[in-house]
Design a protein around this motif. Sequence first.
Motif, PDB file in Angstrom:
ATOM      1  N   TRP A 219       3.106   8.280  -0.380  1.00  0.00           N
ATOM      2  CA  TRP A 219       4.148   7.761   0.503  1.00  0.00           C
ATOM      3  C   TRP A 219       3.871   8.258   1.918  1.00  0.00           C
ATOM      4  O   TRP A 219       3.811   9.462   2.160  1.00  0.00           O
ATOM      5  CB  TRP A 219       5.514   8.258   0.047  1.00  0.00           C
ATOM      6  N   GLY A 220       3.681   7.325   2.857  1.00  0.00           N
ATOM      7  CA  GLY A 220       3.438   7.675   4.249  1.00  0.00           C
ATOM      8  C   GLY A 220       1.978   7.590   4.618  1.00  0.00           C
ATOM      9  O   GLY A 220       1.154   8.316   4.058  1.00  0.00           O
ATOM     10  N   CYS A 221       1.645   6.711   5.549  1.00  0.00           N
ATOM     11  CA  CYS A 221       0.262   6.536   5.997  1.00  0.00           C
ATOM     12  C   CYS A 221       0.084   7.019   7.422  1.00  0.00           C
ATOM     13  O   CYS A 221      -0.683   6.444   8.206  1.00  0.00           O
ATOM     14  CB  CYS A 221      -0.159   5.068   5.867  1.00  0.00           C
ATOM     15  N   GLY A 222       0.810   8.067   7.781  1.00  0.00           N
ATOM     16  CA  GLY A 222       0.501   8.790   9.002  1.00  0.00           C
ATOM     17  C   GLY A 222      -0.758   9.608   8.786  1.00  0.00           C
ATOM     18  O   GLY A 222      -1.409   9.513   7.731  1.00  0.00           O
ATOM     19  N   PRO A 223      -1.141  10.435   9.748  1.00  0.00           N
ATOM     20  CA  PRO A 223      -2.397  11.180   9.619  1.00  0.00           C
ATOM     21  C   PRO A 223      -2.499  12.040   8.359  1.00  0.00           C
ATOM     22  O   PRO A 223      -3.538  12.047   7.697  1.00  0.00           O
ATOM     23  CB  PRO A 223      -2.408  12.041  10.889  1.00  0.00           C
ATOM     24  N   VAL A 224      -1.432  12.759   7.987  1.00  0.00           N
ATOM     25  CA  VAL A 224      -1.504  13.572   6.769  1.00  0.00           C
ATOM     26  C   VAL A 224      -1.652  12.676   5.544  1.00  0.00           C
ATOM     27  O   VAL A 224      -2.453  12.963   4.641  1.00  0.00           O
ATOM     28  CB  VAL A 224      -0.272  14.484   6.643  1.00  0.00           C
ATOM     29  N   GLY A 225      -0.896  11.597   5.493  1.00  0.00           N
ATOM     30  CA  GLY A 225      -1.028  10.677   4.376  1.00  0.00           C
ATOM     31  C   GLY A 225      -2.415  10.084   4.274  1.00  0.00           C
ATOM     32  O   GLY A 225      -2.976   9.949   3.178  1.00  0.00           O
ATOM     33  N   LEU A 226      -3.001   9.724   5.423  1.00  0.00           N
ATOM     34  CA  LEU A 226      -4.354   9.166   5.412  1.00  0.00           C
ATOM     35  C   LEU A 226      -5.360  10.192   4.903  1.00  0.00           C
ATOM     36  O   LEU A 226      -6.256   9.858   4.112  1.00  0.00           O
ATOM     37  CB  LEU A 226      -4.739   8.683   6.811  1.00  0.00           C
ATOM     38  N   PHE A 227      -5.231  11.445   5.340  1.00  0.00           N
ATOM     39  CA  PHE A 227      -6.151  12.470   4.839  1.00  0.00           C
ATOM     40  C   PHE A 227      -5.887  12.788   3.369  1.00  0.00           C
ATOM     41  O   PHE A 227      -6.810  13.156   2.634  1.00  0.00           O
ATOM     42  CB  PHE A 227      -6.059  13.731   5.684  1.00  0.00           C
ATOM     43  N   ALA A 228      -4.642  12.643   2.915  1.00  0.00           N
ATOM     44  CA  ALA A 228      -4.359  12.817   1.487  1.00  0.00           C
ATOM     45  C   ALA A 228      -5.031  11.715   0.671  1.00  0.00           C
ATOM     46  O   ALA A 228      -5.575  11.982  -0.415  1.00  0.00           O
ATOM     47  CB  ALA A 228      -2.853  12.825   1.246  1.00  0.00           C
ATOM     48  N   ILE A 229      -5.010  10.498   1.176  1.00  0.00           N
ATOM     49  CA  ILE A 229      -5.704   9.385   0.503  1.00  0.00           C
ATOM     50  C   ILE A 229      -7.193   9.677   0.418  1.00  0.00           C
ATOM     51  O   ILE A 229      -7.813   9.579  -0.651  1.00  0.00           O
ATOM     52  CB  ILE A 229      -5.456   8.065   1.264  1.00  0.00           C
TER      53      ILE A 229
ATOM     54  N   GLU B 114      -0.288  -1.243  11.276  1.00  0.00           N
ATOM     55  CA  GLU B 114      -1.569  -0.622  11.591  1.00  0.00           C
ATOM     56  C   GLU B 114      -1.868   0.552  10.656  1.00  0.00           C
ATOM     57  O   GLU B 114      -3.028   0.810  10.327  1.00  0.00           O
ATOM     58  CB  GLU B 114      -1.626  -0.169  13.052  1.00  0.00           C
ATOM     59  N   ARG B 115      -0.860   1.251  10.202  1.00  0.00           N
ATOM     60  CA  ARG B 115      -1.085   2.352   9.261  1.00  0.00           C
ATOM     61  C   ARG B 115      -1.527   1.814   7.906  1.00  0.00           C
ATOM     62  O   ARG B 115      -2.449   2.364   7.277  1.00  0.00           O
ATOM     63  CB  ARG B 115       0.183   3.204   9.120  1.00  0.00           C
ATOM     64  N   LEU B 116      -0.879   0.758   7.455  1.00  0.00           N
ATOM     65  CA  LEU B 116      -1.298   0.141   6.200  1.00  0.00           C
ATOM     66  C   LEU B 116      -2.713  -0.413   6.328  1.00  0.00           C
ATOM     67  O   LEU B 116      -3.510  -0.332   5.391  1.00  0.00           O
ATOM     68  CB  LEU B 116      -0.319  -0.970   5.816  1.00  0.00           C
ATOM     69  N   ARG B 117      -3.039  -0.958   7.493  1.00  0.00           N
ATOM     70  CA  ARG B 117      -4.389  -1.483   7.708  1.00  0.00           C
ATOM     71  C   ARG B 117      -5.423  -0.363   7.672  1.00  0.00           C
ATOM     72  O   ARG B 117      -6.496  -0.516   7.074  1.00  0.00           O
ATOM     73  CB  ARG B 117      -4.459  -2.216   9.048  1.00  0.00           C
ATOM     74  N   PHE B 118      -5.127   0.777   8.302  1.00  0.00           N
ATOM     75  CA  PHE B 118      -6.035   1.918   8.239  1.00  0.00           C
ATOM     76  C   PHE B 118      -6.270   2.337   6.790  1.00  0.00           C
ATOM     77  O   PHE B 118      -7.406   2.578   6.366  1.00  0.00           O
ATOM     78  CB  PHE B 118      -5.448   3.108   9.013  1.00  0.00           C
ATOM     79  N   ALA B 119      -5.186   2.448   6.030  1.00  0.00           N
ATOM     80  CA  ALA B 119      -5.303   2.885   4.633  1.00  0.00           C
ATOM     81  C   ALA B 119      -6.143   1.907   3.822  1.00  0.00           C
ATOM     82  O   ALA B 119      -6.959   2.312   2.981  1.00  0.00           O
ATOM     83  CB  ALA B 119      -3.916   3.028   4.019  1.00  0.00           C
TER      84      ALA B 119
ATOM     85  N   LEU C 127      -9.989   3.325   4.149  1.00  0.00           N
ATOM     86  CA  LEU C 127      -9.964   4.246   3.017  1.00  0.00           C
ATOM     87  C   LEU C 127      -9.919   3.551   1.664  1.00  0.00           C
ATOM     88  O   LEU C 127      -9.850   4.222   0.631  1.00  0.00           O
ATOM     89  CB  LEU C 127      -8.770   5.198   3.151  1.00  0.00           C
ATOM     90  N   ASN C 128      -9.913   2.229   1.664  1.00  0.00           N
ATOM     91  CA  ASN C 128      -9.982   1.469   0.409  1.00  0.00           C
ATOM     92  C   ASN C 128      -8.767   1.701  -0.478  1.00  0.00           C
ATOM     93  O   ASN C 128      -8.862   1.665  -1.707  1.00  0.00           O
ATOM     94  CB  ASN C 128     -11.268   1.813  -0.365  1.00  0.00           C
ATOM     95  N   ALA C 129      -7.602   1.936   0.114  1.00  0.00           N
ATOM     96  CA  ALA C 129      -6.383   2.100  -0.660  1.00  0.00           C
ATOM     97  C   ALA C 129      -5.751   0.741  -0.947  1.00  0.00           C
ATOM     98  O   ALA C 129      -5.911  -0.215  -0.178  1.00  0.00           O
ATOM     99  CB  ALA C 129      -5.384   2.975   0.087  1.00  0.00           C
ATOM    100  N   ILE C 130      -5.039   0.660  -2.047  1.00  0.00           N
ATOM    101  CA  ILE C 130      -4.136  -0.451  -2.309  1.00  0.00           C
ATOM    102  C   ILE C 130      -2.857  -0.162  -1.525  1.00  0.00           C
ATOM    103  O   ILE C 130      -2.368   0.966  -1.536  1.00  0.00           O
ATOM    104  CB  ILE C 130      -3.832  -0.558  -3.811  1.00  0.00           C
ATOM    105  N   THR C 131      -2.302  -1.155  -0.837  1.00  0.00           N
ATOM    106  CA  THR C 131      -1.159  -0.869   0.028  1.00  0.00           C
ATOM    107  C   THR C 131       0.088  -1.619  -0.408  1.00  0.00           C
ATOM    108  O   THR C 131       0.018  -2.733  -0.922  1.00  0.00           O
ATOM    109  CB  THR C 131      -1.477  -1.214   1.493  1.00  0.00           C
TER     110      THR C 131
END
Length: 411
Positions: free
Chosen positions: A192-202, A221-226, A230-234
């Motif tokens: 939950w959360g695609c800010g910087p910490v969430g992105l690094f957690a992914i 844009e955060r969902l797009r980054f993920a 990072l190849n995440a399902i969003t």
Amino acid sequence: MKANCWYGKEDVRVMDVPDPKILNPRDAIVKITSSAICGSDLHLYDGYIPSMMAGDILGHEFMGEVVETGNFVRNLKVGDRVVVPFTIACGSCFSCQLQLFSLCENSNPNAWMAEKLWGHSPSGLFGYSHLVGGYAGGQAQYARVPFADVGPLKIPEELTDEQVLFLSDILPTGYMAAEQCNIHAGDTIAVWGCGPVGLFAIQSAYLLGAERVIAIDRVPERLRFAREKLNAITIDYEDANVYDTLMDLTAGRGPDACIDAVGMEAHMPGLLYAYDRVKQALMMETGRPIALREAIMACRNGGTVSIPGVYGGLLDKIPVGAIMNRSLTIKTGQTHMHRYMRPLLDRIQKGEIDPTFVITHRLPLEEAPNAYRVFRDKQDECIKVVLKPHGGAGVNGGRSVNGASGNGAPH
């Protein structure tokens, strides 16, 4: 020197303040070459963290060059480039010996204040209220670093500031959040959360062996980054029911582990969000635990809920019955920084991690007040701001707070 100082809710100012001085023989003075605005700084900006005082210097993600050391600091010398961990640890107390560095028993001079709120005190933190020590932060030109014989990590000259700056907080924080999930090959992790910490957690979840990571946010844009980086399902929680979607994606079982990288200022559509907003405004609870509730309810039986998101005090309507009856494990805590910084530096040197992808804005320190507003309000596709206290912003794709590009497109 110049520093970004807190003067009240939504009021931060870059001011001239006295230069820091050596106060203890284990201190060092660092000339800050790069600093950053963290998502948890926004809790200060929004007025949700108690014990702030007018003029407090903000910032806990910073690095720079050693310009002075106390007599007991023999591992550093003038001219060394260092990254400074946001948690302050003595290295020798009971907690530090267990590598629980964010629980250091000697670094918070205001431990009595924390004990009244939390029962026991964590370590001191840079730039994060008098509750955790009242230490001046790193959104400044210089900083005093206590226990400098323990904390700062020396950086090889071949690495740029931007490659290593986030070793100060968000990269180890995202990594510890994923490590707490006890990931096995084939696991599905929800974040939950695609800010910087969430992105690094992914990113860390994949590094630790997850097969799939599902990222939940509402900001395009955060969902797009993920998704793209990072190849995440969003999942956009404004367009889909998060619980139902997670059940569909996991054949009704739920994710093996869930990470709440949001914390106390979560959003969601509907009445429950309005309920939390009202209770928080009336100080009847100190956070909006919307993401945490969802994570607990969605996690599979016997799974783990990891909480790197910051919470400050009391929360309402936490489904404790779900935790107990479904054998869930809750793991959380401020990051034990000193445990992770060197191993993650090694990964950066080997090319396994490139933390620079989260940077969207590079700005001089003087623009910090506007940068807080842009970051908080998620304007201009802002995901991470790097501040340059001595100039040098606007390169390598930097972007100013008015949206004008620097020398190229943003990362």
